[in-house]
Design an enzyme around this catalytic site. Structure first.
Site, PDB file in Angstrom:
ATOM      1  N   ILE A 103      47.700  86.043  31.941  1.00 27.69           N
ATOM      2  CA  ILE A 103      48.510  85.094  32.695  1.00 27.69           C
ATOM      3  C   ILE A 103      49.978  85.514  32.623  1.00 27.69           C
ATOM      4  O   ILE A 103      50.428  86.076  31.630  1.00 27.69           O
ATOM      5  CB  ILE A 103      48.286  83.642  32.176  1.00 27.69           C
ATOM      6  CG1 ILE A 103      48.994  82.610  33.056  1.00 27.69           C
ATOM      7  CG2 ILE A 103      48.643  83.509  30.707  1.00 27.69           C
ATOM      8  CD1 ILE A 103      48.581  81.166  32.758  1.00 27.69           C
ATOM      9  N   CYS A 104      50.692  85.275  33.696  1.00 27.95           N
ATOM     10  CA  CYS A 104      52.133  85.497  33.786  1.00 27.95           C
ATOM     11  C   CYS A 104      52.508  86.931  33.409  1.00 27.95           C
ATOM     12  O   CYS A 104      52.006  87.877  33.988  1.00 27.95           O
ATOM     13  CB  CYS A 104      52.856  84.461  32.937  1.00 27.95           C
ATOM     14  SG  CYS A 104      54.644  84.453  33.168  1.00 27.95           S
TER      15      CYS A 104
END
Length: 197
Positions: A103-104
């Site tokens: 994620i991210c």
């Protein structure tokens, strides 16, 4: 898949909010969550200033001992190559057929490793990943979270969608994932009864 252990990568500047739904609810579903750092026992500090002491050293982590590797975002992903070893381990997991969820900022780490070149994926924004110079821009998907085989990706504002994709990949909350998502993503009170019924 025989392992019920999920490994959560931890490092300085880890974005605390991005994996909480996934790890807490996986634990409630009977998975054991173990933290992985560069060195076992050497504390890391999250963006919030929370100290975490890793359970396992990165060089001791083996795909066959894990059901999933989760890579949260961190400012360190945009500050140099310090976290590149985590992307290299992600490659080993994917090569072994063990899922990886990023994620991210962790998606940028995977992009630099070449792991997004041939897989559908998402992130914070397409231009964020383009800045890595990776070759997978045509596989970028504008979505909350994307699963392509054993790889799950999401942007920083989508921890609930990220968790939903993880649950689906691991077979957790069968028949209740939709209610779980509606409760935590949409604040749908009717979903509470469905989830707990």
């Amino acid at each position: 898949m025989t392992s019920k252990t999920v490994h959560l990568a931890v490092y300085d500047t880890l974005a605390d909010w991005e994996t909480g739904h996934a790890t807490a609810w996986l634990a409630r579903a009977g998975f054991t969550v173990r933290t992985v750092g560069v060195e076992a026992g050497r504390p890391v500090t999250t963006i919030a200033g929370i100290r975490i002491v890793p359970d396992v050293a990165l060089d001791e982590l083996r795909p066959e001992d894990s059901a999933l590797l989760i890579l949260p975002g961190a400012e360190k992903y945009d500050e140099g190559d310090e976290l590149a070893p985590f992307a290299a381990v992600a490659r080993a997991f994917l090569d072994a057929g063990v899922p990886v969820a990023a994620i991210c900022g962790a998606t940028a780490g995977l992009a630099r490793e070449g792991l997004l070149d041939d897989r559908a994926h998402t992130s914070a924004a397409s231009f964020y990943l383009a800045a890595t110079g990776y070759a997978g821009a045509e596989r970028y998907v504008e979505a909350d979270a994307v699963t392509d085989g054993d790889l799950i990706t999401a942007g920083p504002t989508e921890p609930v969608a990220f968790a939903r994709e993880i649950f689906a990949r691991l077979g957790a909350y069968e028949g209740k994932r939709d209610a779980w998502f509606r409760l935590f993503h949409d604040s749908d009170p009717a979903a509470f009864a469905e989830l707990n019924g």
